[in-house]
Design a protein around this motif. Sequence first.
Motif, short mmCIF file in Angstrom:
data_model
loop_
_atom_site.label_atom_id
_atom_site.label_comp_id
_atom_site.label_asym_id
_atom_site.label_seq_id
_atom_site.Cartn_x
_atom_site.Cartn_y
_atom_site.Cartn_z
N GLY A 88 4.75 14.54 -6.06
CA GLY A 88 4.76 13.79 -4.80
C GLY A 88 5.87 12.76 -4.78
N MET A 89 6.11 12.13 -5.93
CA MET A 89 7.18 11.14 -6.02
C MET A 89 8.55 11.81 -5.92
N VAL A 90 8.71 12.94 -6.60
CA VAL A 90 9.98 13.67 -6.55
C VAL A 90 10.29 14.10 -5.12
N LYS A 91 9.29 14.59 -4.42
CA LYS A 91 9.49 15.05 -3.05
C LYS A 91 9.94 13.91 -2.15
N ALA A 92 9.32 12.74 -2.25
CA ALA A 92 9.69 11.59 -1.42
C ALA A 92 11.12 11.14 -1.71
N VAL A 93 11.53 11.20 -2.99
CA VAL A 93 12.88 10.80 -3.38
C VAL A 93 13.91 11.79 -2.83
N GLY A 135 0.77 -1.23 0.00
CA GLY A 135 0.00 0.00 0.00
C GLY A 135 0.80 1.28 0.00
N ALA A 136 2.13 1.20 0.11
CA ALA A 136 2.95 2.42 0.12
C ALA A 136 2.87 3.15 -1.22
N VAL A 137 2.81 2.38 -2.30
CA VAL A 137 2.68 2.93 -3.65
C VAL A 137 1.64 2.10 -4.38
N SER A 138 0.76 2.76 -5.11
CA SER A 138 -0.27 2.05 -5.87
C SER A 138 -0.49 2.73 -7.20
N GLY A 139 -0.23 2.02 -8.28
CA GLY A 139 -0.48 2.57 -9.61
C GLY A 139 0.27 3.84 -9.92
N GLY A 140 1.50 3.97 -9.39
CA GLY A 140 2.31 5.15 -9.66
C GLY A 140 2.06 6.31 -8.73
N ARG A 198 -3.15 21.06 -14.29
CA ARG A 198 -2.86 19.94 -13.39
C ARG A 198 -1.96 18.89 -14.04
N ALA A 199 -1.35 19.26 -15.17
CA ALA A 199 -0.53 18.32 -15.93
C ALA A 199 0.88 18.85 -16.12
N LEU A 200 1.85 17.93 -16.14
CA LEU A 200 3.20 18.23 -16.58
C LEU A 200 3.31 17.79 -18.03
N LEU A 201 3.79 18.69 -18.88
CA LEU A 201 3.76 18.46 -20.33
C LEU A 201 5.17 18.34 -20.90
N THR A 209 5.23 23.07 -38.98
CA THR A 209 4.89 22.24 -37.83
C THR A 209 5.86 21.07 -37.73
N VAL A 210 5.89 20.45 -36.55
CA VAL A 210 6.70 19.26 -36.33
C VAL A 210 5.80 18.17 -35.74
N ARG A 211 5.92 16.95 -36.26
CA ARG A 211 5.13 15.82 -35.78
C ARG A 211 5.87 15.15 -34.63
N GLY A 212 5.12 14.81 -33.58
CA GLY A 212 5.76 14.16 -32.44
C GLY A 212 4.73 13.62 -31.46
N LEU A 213 5.21 13.25 -30.29
CA LEU A 213 4.35 12.71 -29.24
C LEU A 213 4.20 13.72 -28.11
N LEU A 214 2.98 14.03 -27.80
CA LEU A 214 2.67 14.84 -26.62
C LEU A 214 2.62 13.91 -25.42
N ILE A 215 3.32 14.29 -24.35
CA ILE A 215 3.29 13.52 -23.11
C ILE A 215 2.73 14.42 -22.01
N ALA A 216 1.68 13.95 -21.35
CA ALA A 216 1.07 14.69 -20.24
C ALA A 216 0.94 13.75 -19.05
N ALA A 217 1.44 14.18 -17.90
CA ALA A 217 1.38 13.36 -16.69
C ALA A 217 0.75 14.18 -15.58
N PRO A 218 -0.03 13.54 -14.68
CA PRO A 218 -0.66 14.27 -13.58
C PRO A 218 0.39 14.89 -12.66
N LYS A 219 0.35 16.20 -12.53
CA LYS A 219 1.40 16.94 -11.81
C LYS A 219 1.52 16.51 -10.35
N GLU A 220 0.40 16.34 -9.67
CA GLU A 220 0.44 16.04 -8.24
C GLU A 220 1.15 14.72 -7.97
N ALA A 221 0.87 13.70 -8.78
CA ALA A 221 1.49 12.39 -8.58
C ALA A 221 2.98 12.44 -8.81
#
Length: 339
Positions: free
Chosen positions: A145-150, A41-46, A114-117, A130-142
């Motif tokens: 939170g991981m960076v802070k614990a590390v 239960g310390a970490v669940s789904g990232g 609420r996203a890191l892009l 224009t340039v074709r590529g992959l957009l990456i978006a991750a939930p900022k809070e999660a």
Amino acid sequence: MAAPTIVGLDIGSTSIRAVETGREKDRPLVVNAAHVPLPPGAVSGGVIADPHAVTTALTQLWSAAKFRSRRVVLGVTHHQVVVREMSVANVPARERQKSLPFQVRDVLPLPVERALLDFWPLEDPGQNRTVRGLLIAAPKEAVLGMVKAVEKAGLHVERVDLASFALLRAASRLDTQVEALVDIGYRTTSVVVHADGEPLIVRTIPRGGHDITDAIAKQLDVDLDEAEALKCELGLRPGPNQAVTMVIKEAVRPLISEIRSSFAYLTAGDRQTRVTRLAICGGGALLPGLDEALADDLQIEVTPADATVRVHTAAASHGSLDAFRPTAAVSIGLTLGAA
């Protein structure tokens, strides 16, 4: 003076995996590798639910493994991570990063604030608009939170990277085949399909090995420990207890279905691209008979992923890496991205 090293840090639901690499003449060298279990239960789904437990485990890991470096690249896995192909304005990278929130606001399933892009170009656009590529978006809070614990463990997070991209760097085979890499974890499964290293699909399935165990426990009315033991011992291969084997097969079916549906995207519309090879890794990939079941259902070649294909391993690191080799791909790939 010793060459500088960096540590790839993969924080999963049941354990933390860390791999430290330096440089040799022709490729990176794994100089140290270690892992440490996490309390349930310390970490669940990232998402870190118990930051103190994660910080404590990291402190213990660095103390026991004697890593040379406290510089880490942190891997992120979360079911809300979005990876989507799109085209954006062809401007210098610094300007593009600043403008991303305005360019992608209407295509994200979560609020842009609420996203890191990030954006990964898939082409050299030259003078195109224009340039074709992959957009990456991750939930900022999660992620934060991981960076802070590390960092509370006295480590310095040099950068944060998507675990799926790390998997691609470490274990992909570059040739003419369309290859899928599938990393089956405790609660999540990462799927990356690529053609000669270019990502075609990046998806996180909110389903993993524990979901299979849980389904077995419910179907057979046993506790989770017994269900896990049955899963690991019997798996999907024919055996004397066919009734239990059939329950395990039914428990695995939803995961296989999710993997199949991920591949179906490639045959939709104008793409008409088919996955021809599948490489599996992660703790869930150790399920006896899973490779045969996937090959039979998907009608493709299925093999174990080789996470060390692009690195050398120092003699001192062999034993420690072997202890968690099936789950080491992400931590190795994180160091390759920092090279």
